[in-house]
Design a protein around this motif. Structure first.
Motif, PDB file in Angstrom:
ATOM      1  N   ALA A  50       0.836  -1.044   0.021  1.00  0.00           N
ATOM      2  CA  ALA A  50       0.131   0.029  -0.148  1.00  0.00           C
ATOM      3  C   ALA A  50       0.837   1.241  -0.160  1.00  0.00           C
ATOM      4  CB  ALA A  50      -0.992   0.112   1.247  1.00  0.00           C
ATOM      5  N   GLY A  51       2.098   1.127  -0.018  1.00  0.00           N
ATOM      6  CA  GLY A  51       2.988   2.278  -0.080  1.00  0.00           C
ATOM      7  C   GLY A  51       3.192   3.056   1.694  1.00  0.00           C
ATOM      8  N   PHE A  52       2.931   2.368   2.537  1.00  0.00           N
ATOM      9  CA  PHE A  52       3.141   2.682   4.022  1.00  0.00           C
ATOM     10  C   PHE A  52       4.675   3.259   4.265  1.00  0.00           C
ATOM     11  CE2 PHE A  52       3.382   2.827   8.472  1.00  0.00           C
ATOM     12  CZ  PHE A  52       2.105   3.317   8.754  1.00  0.00           C
ATOM     13  N   PHE A  53       5.440   2.225   3.798  1.00  0.00           N
ATOM     14  CA  PHE A  53       6.940   2.362   4.241  1.00  0.00           C
ATOM     15  C   PHE A  53       7.646   3.179   3.107  1.00  0.00           C
ATOM     16  CE2 PHE A  53       5.676  -1.863   6.092  1.00  0.00           C
ATOM     17  CZ  PHE A  53       5.579  -1.276   7.522  1.00  0.00           C
ATOM     18  N   ALA A  54       7.104   3.116   1.970  1.00  0.00           N
ATOM     19  CA  ALA A  54       7.763   3.690   0.865  1.00  0.00           C
ATOM     20  C   ALA A  54       7.138   5.260   0.489  1.00  0.00           C
ATOM     21  CB  ALA A  54       7.823   2.964  -0.510  1.00  0.00           C
ATOM     22  N   LEU A  55       6.447   5.617   1.388  1.00  0.00           N
ATOM     23  CA  LEU A  55       5.450   6.759   1.069  1.00  0.00           C
ATOM     24  C   LEU A  55       6.503   8.113   0.786  1.00  0.00           C
ATOM     25  CD1 LEU A  55       2.564   7.699   1.365  1.00  0.00           C
ATOM     26  CD2 LEU A  55       3.267   8.855   3.577  1.00  0.00           C
ATOM     27  N   ARG A  56       7.517   7.983   1.441  1.00  0.00           N
ATOM     28  CA  ARG A  56       8.558   9.360   1.188  1.00  0.00           C
ATOM     29  C   ARG A  56       9.651   8.924   0.132  1.00  0.00           C
ATOM     30  NH1 ARG A  56      10.927  12.023   5.756  1.00  0.00           N
ATOM     31  NH2 ARG A  56      10.884   9.932   6.968  1.00  0.00           N
ATOM     32  N   LEU A  57       9.714   7.593  -0.175  1.00  0.00           N
ATOM     33  CA  LEU A  57      10.980   7.598  -1.205  1.00  0.00           C
ATOM     34  C   LEU A  57      10.531   8.204  -2.571  1.00  0.00           C
ATOM     35  CD1 LEU A  57      11.674   3.500  -0.892  1.00  0.00           C
ATOM     36  CD2 LEU A  57      13.138   5.872  -0.378  1.00  0.00           C
TER      37      LEU A  57
END
Length: 310
Positions: A50-57
């Motif tokens: 869902a992009g929770f961890f890669a949100l700011r990449l």
């Protein structure tokens, strides 16, 4: 400066709330408690997808390409849902630890003090972790009793680095988790005050209960505003202030929510005590109240000296 959420930010927050409501509702929360706090790897991978961890990449690196304000909104919802696991550390490791961004790796951090452990720091979720933020080796540790049943702790033999380069971001994201918890306990208290009756009327009709709920709401909203502002400015002093306010709001609101619930709130079946226990642990992560107060005092002293010198 305009701190109002954009339409895209509102959609992001609503989407995350819907995702967590469907995937980590009360039954899943209780299942986590019954399992002894073991991390749900399937859920972790879903968060990664869902992009929770890669949100700011950056998007060029497979991330979502958003900023710290958006991350704060997402973590606020995670705090509201009492989502367990080393969320902050894994999010911060998304660009450096393989698998962290996708949720296939679990990353913890040396973000807790030793809590009178004789210089031996505590690490949360060590048994489930694949890596420690800012440290090449995964240490072994001795399990210790945790106040929060969903935050298993291990005491490691040697002091570790708290990854100082991530400290402000870690403190801010933890403050967002605390703000979400504080807002959720307001909802729990108000709902119970509307449902529970005494002397033929809901207890929410009594002035003492109204005042208690109103104080909870003010406390939570002040903390949330401070967290949002710090996410925009990224100023270390404002981050420290936000963490201080959010820690206080999460702990005090959980206690007041217990008071509204009365004897029911102290039972194992109620969820209120889980918010209080998690708030206690988070208050010791990344930046404690004492550390935040010291930083703010230094900033105020520096400003005072600058004014006097001018």
């Amino acid at each position: 400066m305009d701190f109002r959420l954009t339409e895209e930010q509102q959609d992001l927050q609503a989407g995350v709330r819907g995702l967590l409501a469907g995937r980590y509702g009360r039954e899943a929360l209780r299942a986590s408690v019954d399992s002894g706090g073991a991390l749900d790897r399937a859920l972790w991978r879903e968060l990664g997808e869902a992009g929770f961890f890669a949100l700011r990449l950056p998007e060029a690196e497979g991330g979502v390409g958003l900023g710290l304000p958006e991350a704060v909104l997402v973590f606020e919802e995670a705090g509201r849902a009492l989502l367990p696991g080393p969320l902050v550390a894994t999010h911060l490791a998304a660009g450096t630890v393989p698998g962290a961004a996708a949720g296939t790796a679990v990353v913890t951090a040396f973000d807790l003090g030793d809590l009178r452990g004789g210089g031996r720091p505590l690490v949360a979720h060590l048994a489930d972790a694949d890596a420690v933020l800012g440290t090449p080796l995964l240490p072994s540790g001795e399990p210790v009793r945790s106040a929060d049943p969903l935050t298993p702790l291990h005491r490691v033999a040697a002091p570790g680095s708290a990854a100082a380069t991530y400290r402000d971001e870690g403190a801010l994201l933890t403050a967002a988790l605390q703000a979400g918890s504080a807002l959720r306990t307001v909802e729990l208290a108000v709902r119970y005050a509307q449902e529970r009756e005494q002397f033929g009327q809901p207890i929410g009709a009594f002035q003492a209960v109204k005042h208690l709920c109103a104080q909870m709401l003010v406390r939570a909203e002040v903390a949330r505003t401070a967290v949002y502002a710090a996410a925009v400015t990224a100023d270390p002093a404002e981050v420290a202030g936000a963490k201080l306010l959010a820690d206080g709001a999460a702990v005090r609101n959980a206690r007041d929510c217990l008071q509204v619930h009365g004897g029911m709130g102290f039972t194992w079946e109620a969820d209120v005590h889980l918010h209080l226990k998690r708030a206690w642990v988070r208050a010791e992560q990344w930046r404690t109240a004492g550390e935040a107060e010291e930083l703010l005092a230094e900033e105020l002293l520096a400003a005072e000296l600058l004014t006097a010198g001018g």
